[in-house]
Write an enzyme that holds these catalytic residues in place. Structure first.
Site, PDB file in Angstrom:
ATOM      1  N   ASP A  67      -7.047   7.838  -2.950  1.00  0.00           N
ATOM      2  CA  ASP A  67      -7.071   7.462  -1.536  1.00  0.00           C
ATOM      3  C   ASP A  67      -5.716   6.975  -1.013  1.00  0.00           C
ATOM      4  O   ASP A  67      -5.503   6.915   0.182  1.00  0.00           O
ATOM      5  CB  ASP A  67      -8.119   6.360  -1.297  1.00  0.00           C
ATOM      6  CG  ASP A  67      -7.940   5.153  -2.207  1.00  0.00           C
ATOM      7  OD1 ASP A  67      -6.983   5.141  -3.003  1.00  0.00           O
ATOM      8  OD2 ASP A  67      -8.747   4.211  -2.131  1.00  0.00           O
ATOM      9  N   HIS A  68      -4.785   6.647  -1.887  1.00  0.00           N
ATOM     10  CA  HIS A  68      -3.508   6.092  -1.438  1.00  0.00           C
ATOM     11  C   HIS A  68      -2.476   7.177  -1.145  1.00  0.00           C
ATOM     12  O   HIS A  68      -1.928   7.263  -0.061  1.00  0.00           O
ATOM     13  CB  HIS A  68      -2.942   5.135  -2.499  1.00  0.00           C
ATOM     14  CG  HIS A  68      -3.550   3.768  -2.464  1.00  0.00           C
ATOM     15  ND1 HIS A  68      -4.875   3.529  -2.678  1.00  0.00           N
ATOM     16  CD2 HIS A  68      -2.989   2.541  -2.239  1.00  0.00           C
ATOM     17  CE1 HIS A  68      -5.113   2.223  -2.578  1.00  0.00           C
ATOM     18  NE2 HIS A  68      -3.983   1.598  -2.316  1.00  0.00           N
ATOM     19  N   ASP A 122      -6.692  -2.744  -7.947  1.00  0.00           N
ATOM     20  CA  ASP A 122      -6.319  -2.881  -6.546  1.00  0.00           C
ATOM     21  C   ASP A 122      -6.755  -4.270  -6.103  1.00  0.00           C
ATOM     22  O   ASP A 122      -7.870  -4.703  -6.406  1.00  0.00           O
ATOM     23  CB  ASP A 122      -7.014  -1.803  -5.698  1.00  0.00           C
ATOM     24  CG  ASP A 122      -6.427  -1.787  -4.304  1.00  0.00           C
ATOM     25  OD1 ASP A 122      -5.548  -0.956  -4.041  1.00  0.00           O
ATOM     26  OD2 ASP A 122      -6.812  -2.641  -3.487  1.00  0.00           O
ATOM     27  N   ARG A 382      -3.028  -6.677   5.776  1.00  0.00           N
ATOM     28  CA  ARG A 382      -1.684  -7.185   5.469  1.00  0.00           C
ATOM     29  C   ARG A 382      -0.713  -6.782   6.566  1.00  0.00           C
ATOM     30  O   ARG A 382      -0.695  -5.619   6.977  1.00  0.00           O
ATOM     31  CB  ARG A 382      -1.183  -6.626   4.132  1.00  0.00           C
ATOM     32  CG  ARG A 382      -1.945  -7.236   2.999  1.00  0.00           C
ATOM     33  CD  ARG A 382      -1.479  -6.774   1.645  1.00  0.00           C
ATOM     34  NE  ARG A 382      -2.218  -7.525   0.656  1.00  0.00           N
ATOM     35  CZ  ARG A 382      -2.608  -7.077  -0.516  1.00  0.00           C
ATOM     36  NH1 ARG A 382      -2.287  -5.861  -0.886  1.00  0.00           N
ATOM     37  NH2 ARG A 382      -3.282  -7.843  -1.330  1.00  0.00           N
ATOM     38  N   SER A 541      -0.365  -7.256  -3.341  1.00  0.00           N
ATOM     39  CA  SER A 541      -0.998  -6.188  -4.101  1.00  0.00           C
ATOM     40  C   SER A 541      -1.069  -6.475  -5.600  1.00  0.00           C
ATOM     41  O   SER A 541      -0.383  -7.331  -6.127  1.00  0.00           O
ATOM     42  CB  SER A 541      -0.204  -4.903  -3.847  1.00  0.00           C
ATOM     43  OG  SER A 541       0.251  -4.331  -5.031  1.00  0.00           O
ATOM     44  N   ARG A 543      -0.212  -4.218  -7.733  1.00  0.00           N
ATOM     45  CA  ARG A 543       0.598  -3.186  -8.379  1.00  0.00           C
ATOM     46  C   ARG A 543       1.401  -3.771  -9.544  1.00  0.00           C
ATOM     47  O   ARG A 543       2.252  -4.633  -9.366  1.00  0.00           O
ATOM     48  CB  ARG A 543       1.500  -2.466  -7.370  1.00  0.00           C
ATOM     49  CG  ARG A 543       2.565  -3.306  -6.725  1.00  0.00           C
ATOM     50  CD  ARG A 543       3.218  -2.588  -5.553  1.00  0.00           C
ATOM     51  NE  ARG A 543       2.282  -2.480  -4.444  1.00  0.00           N
ATOM     52  CZ  ARG A 543       2.636  -2.495  -3.148  1.00  0.00           C
ATOM     53  NH1 ARG A 543       3.892  -2.571  -2.801  1.00  0.00           N
ATOM     54  NH2 ARG A 543       1.726  -2.414  -2.202  1.00  0.00           N
TER      55      ARG A 543
HETATM   56  C1  MIC Z   1      -2.123  -2.612  -1.074  1.00  0.00           C
HETATM   57  O1  MIC Z   1      -2.982  -2.766  -0.210  1.00  0.00           O
HETATM   58  O2  MIC Z   1      -1.049  -3.239  -1.088  1.00  0.00           O
HETATM   59  C2  MIC Z   1      -2.403  -1.630  -2.189  1.00  0.00           C
HETATM   60  C3  MIC Z   1      -1.483  -0.483  -2.019  1.00  0.00           C
HETATM   61  O3  MIC Z   1      -3.723  -1.143  -2.082  1.00  0.00           O
HETATM   62  C4  MIC Z   1      -2.205  -2.336  -3.521  1.00  0.00           C
HETATM   63  C5  MIC Z   1      -2.275  -1.463  -4.694  1.00  0.00           C
HETATM   64  C6  MIC Z   1      -1.033  -0.661  -4.925  1.00  0.00           C
HETATM   65  O4  MIC Z   1       0.061  -1.165  -4.718  1.00  0.00           O
HETATM   66  O5  MIC Z   1      -1.190   0.475  -5.343  1.00  0.00           O
HETATM   67  C7  MIC Z   1      -3.166  -3.486  -3.779  1.00  0.00           C
HETATM   68  O6  MIC Z   1      -3.671  -4.071  -2.844  1.00  0.00           O
HETATM   69  O7  MIC Z   1      -3.371  -3.870  -4.944  1.00  0.00           O
HETATM   70 FE1  SF4 Z   2      -5.778   1.026   0.783  1.00  0.00          FE
HETATM   71 FE2  SF4 Z   2      -4.747  -1.316  -0.015  1.00  0.00          FE
HETATM   72 FE3  SF4 Z   2      -4.848  -0.663   2.563  1.00  0.00          FE
HETATM   73 FE4  SF4 Z   2      -7.068  -1.209   1.309  1.00  0.00          FE
HETATM   74  S1  SF4 Z   2      -5.386  -2.611   1.654  1.00  0.00           S
HETATM   75  S2  SF4 Z   2      -6.732   0.514   2.714  1.00  0.00           S
HETATM   76  S3  SF4 Z   2      -6.676  -0.361  -0.725  1.00  0.00           S
HETATM   77  S4  SF4 Z   2      -3.635   0.357   0.976  1.00  0.00           S
END
Ligand code: MIC
Ligand code: SF4
Length: 643
Positions: A67-68, A122, A382, A541, A543
């Protein structure tokens, strides 16, 4: 003997406890029933799982979502998808094809089960708390360990009851509630807590609304957030054709909490988080009339049928303002199907909205970056500076109701002025699981299945054992609330997630674009790299690349005023010692570029974690409070090296 009354957290955790005693130990090991990964963290998680040499997953259910990285400019994203699909087939993992939807929304709809544990690579995995799951976000390697049958470790939680009373007014919704909670508790200082929602107001919220609240609990920095599993949960599961997954889990009468905070839902006003932090909460009223350039609706926080249908009701028969662009990304195919059937899709099109793919997309800065200096209202979770892809953009986080009301005039508007009727919980959701592959072989896998590995799939680097002493350089000095988006940017760089040497070129790109080169130069001279940081380092995140790539660049320690939970665990998993200044004022004693002596670092980690660091402006004490398990990982050079 009569058992003491328990809250929801105690009930679920005690049923999953495999290590530690909540009454005395600082860390608990819990059994994990379900795992989820998404593609941007999943490739590393599965590469690490592969290297553990386990024939198939040992969980009740593991799901791999895509999905990313769905934009597919160049071969990298598609290479990742193929790799993930082949891994899923081989190891007994359910594979959710690109286009199926956003992991958290899909998991809630089709798999989340009350009373179980879910670990996801995630940080918004706690969305599952909306259905009564203890759902926790972690780094990919922790998910790999859980898939291999290993325990997951959390700090022994303190549980705060968020007591909900009353009922939300028309035009006010779950997003406003979680923003209210964020206004009170902020984005730092909540490490180790679990927030449990309770009280009579709980029954007034449907499951998607509860999930919005637990989803954005991630921004508080708590371990997770959870709602009870009650009649509302039962109805939701039955409507999803999953009545058999229901178990009732509510707090016992007289259950104790470490703290309590009451929210009177009837008094909650429309709220928004102002730039550049989800903790910067203000009322919508205070910004009324602010000119808006862009409105983005969707993300795992607000992309349910309830949310998008509500937006359609606001926009019905009207058109969005000329100077504003509006993008909508639904959470899943189920949501889109429902919107197609009830006419909402046509309403949204007619209103001039850009209907986007049901994926993370704009939320992670993967497309639809706003114009220079734009004001962008977004329903996601965010609003870190630059996350949208435009550094100068001013991003405000709002509810779908506020987004929709503002879309009509191109200015911030109160959604309570002309509110629409509440969307009733559907009696039956349309079910179409065709884009979930390998459900029949889940847990078993397909013997001999080939793993597809394109050139974007590189090896995971392994750490080396921690040296006795280290001569180091303070490779960077950053301030408070540094997020993983600062450390390891996503957006345009996201496609390099499966290739560490390539991705490592962008570590700290928004703060110091030369970080990569100077780290490698220090490494060549035999010097270790140290990161100096303020409060709440590593927010955001899950990550693990924000630890893995620094490890690759020779970072051996972080010295901060405080470090957030998931990032701290990731640092340890990759052999980087998370030190805290004993005296926060010593932060001023170090400057970027300083030579630092970390004499006896190995002995300090083996012992009480205290180390005296020598710098040009004198000595200062730092401390890493570590469990025996964590000490072992650090001494070995990280989790992979410890296997
Ligand atoms: C995000 O919302 O920052 C992400 C992208 O979903 C990350 C995961 C990632 O960096 O792949 C998260 O929330 O953990
Ligand atoms: Fe995707 Fe992270 Fe955004 Fe949720 S917060 S939609 S998991 S990138």
């Amino acid at each position: 003997m009569k058992q003491k009354p328990m809250n929801v957290v105690e009930k679920i955790l005690s049923a999953h406890l495999v290590e530690g005693d909540p009454a005395k130990d600082p860390e608990l090991g819990i059994r994990i029933d379900q795992t989820l990964t998404q593609d941007a963290t999943g490739t590393m998680a599965y590469l690490q799982f592969e290297s553990m040499d386990v024939p198939r997953v040992k969980t009740d259910l593991s799901v791999s979502y895509v999905d990313h990285n769905t934009v597919q400019i160049g071969f990298e994203n598609a290479d990742d998808h193929d790799f993930l699909q082949s891994i899923a087939k081989k190891y007994g993992i359910v594979y959710s094809k690109c286009g199926n939807g956003i992991c958290h929304q899909l998991h809630l709809e089709r798999f989340g089960k009350p009373g179980t544990t879910l670990l996801g690579s995630d940080s918004h995995t706690p969305t599952g708390g909306g259905i009564g799951q203890i759902a926790i976000g972690a780094g990919g390697i922790d998910i790999a360990v859980a898939m291999a049958g290993g325990a997951f470790h959390i700090p022994t939680p303190k549980v705060r009851a968020i007591v909900l009373k009353g009922k939300l007014r028309k035009g006010v919704s779950a997003k406003d509630v979680i923003l209210k909670v964020l206004e009170k508790f902020g984005t730092k200082g909540n490490v180790g807590w679990i927030f449990e929602y309770t009280g009579p107001g709980v029954a007034t919220l449907d499951v998607p609304s509860r999930a919005t609240i637990t989803n954005m609990g991630a921004e508080l920095g708590v371990t997770t957030s959870v709602f009870p599993s009650d009649a509302v949960t039962k109805q939701f599961l039955a409507a999803q054709g999953r009545a058999k997954d229901f178990v009732r889990i509510v707090a016992d009468k007289g259950a104790k909490y470490d703290d309590e905070f009451v929210v009177d839902l009837s008094k909650v006003e429309p709220m928004m988080a102002a730039p550049h932090s989800p903790g910067n909460v203000v009322t919508v009223k205070s910004k009324k009339g602010l000119k808006v350039n862009q409105i983005m609706i969707g993300s795992c926080t607000n992309s349910s049928y309830r949310d998008i249908r509500t937006v359609a009701l606001y926009l019905k028969g009207k058109h969005v303002a000329d100077d504003v662009e509006v993008g909508i990304a639904c959470g899943s195919r189920q949501v889109i199907n429902m919107l197609a059937k009830d006419g909402s899709l046509a309403i949204l099109h007619a209103a001039g909205c850009r209907m986007l793919e049901n994926a993370c997309g704009f939320c992670i800065g993967a497309h639809m970056s706003p114009r220079t200096g734009a004001v962008s209202l977004r329903t996601n979770n965010r609003n870190f500076e630059g996350r949208s892809g435009t550094k100068s953009a001013q991003v405000y986080l709002v509810s779908p109701e506020t987004a929709a009301a503002s879309a009509l005039t191109g200015k911030v508007e109160l959604p309570t002025k002309n509110p629409v009727a509440a969307v009733p919980s559907p009696k039956k959701f349309p079910i179409d699981d065709a884009m979930f592959l390998y459900r029949k072989t889940a847990g078993k896998g397909v013997k001999g299945a080939e793993i597809v590995r394109g050139p974007n799939i590189a090896q995971v680097p392994k750490g080396v054992p921690l040296a006795k002493d280290l001569s180091a350089v303070a490779a960077i000095k950053v301030g408070d609330k540094i997020t993983t988006d600062h450390i390891m940017p996503a957006g345009a760089r996201l496609k390099f997630r499966s290739n560490i040497p390539q991705y490592a070129k962008f570590v700290f790109e928004p703060c110091d674009a030369k970080f990569h080169d100077s780290c490698l130069a220090n490494k060549e001279k035999g010097l270790a790299n140290v990161i100096i940081a303020g409060e709440s380092y590593g927010q955001g995140s899950s990550r693990e690349h924000a630890a893995l790539c620094p490890m690759y660049l020779g970072v051996k320690a972080v010295v901060a005023k405080s470090v957030e939970r998931i990032h701290r665990a990731n640092l340890i998993n990759f052999g980087i010692v998370p030190f805290i200044f004993e005296n926060p004022k010593d932060y001023d004693k170090v400057a970027a570029g300083d030579k630092l002596e970390l004499k006896g670092i190995r002995a300090a980690v083996e012992g009480d974690g205290v180390l005296v660091v020598k710098g040009p402006k004198g000595e200062f004490k730092v401390k890493a409070s570590l469990s025996d398990r964590e000490k072992h990982l650090l001494l070995c050079g990280g989790l992979l090296a410890s296997l």
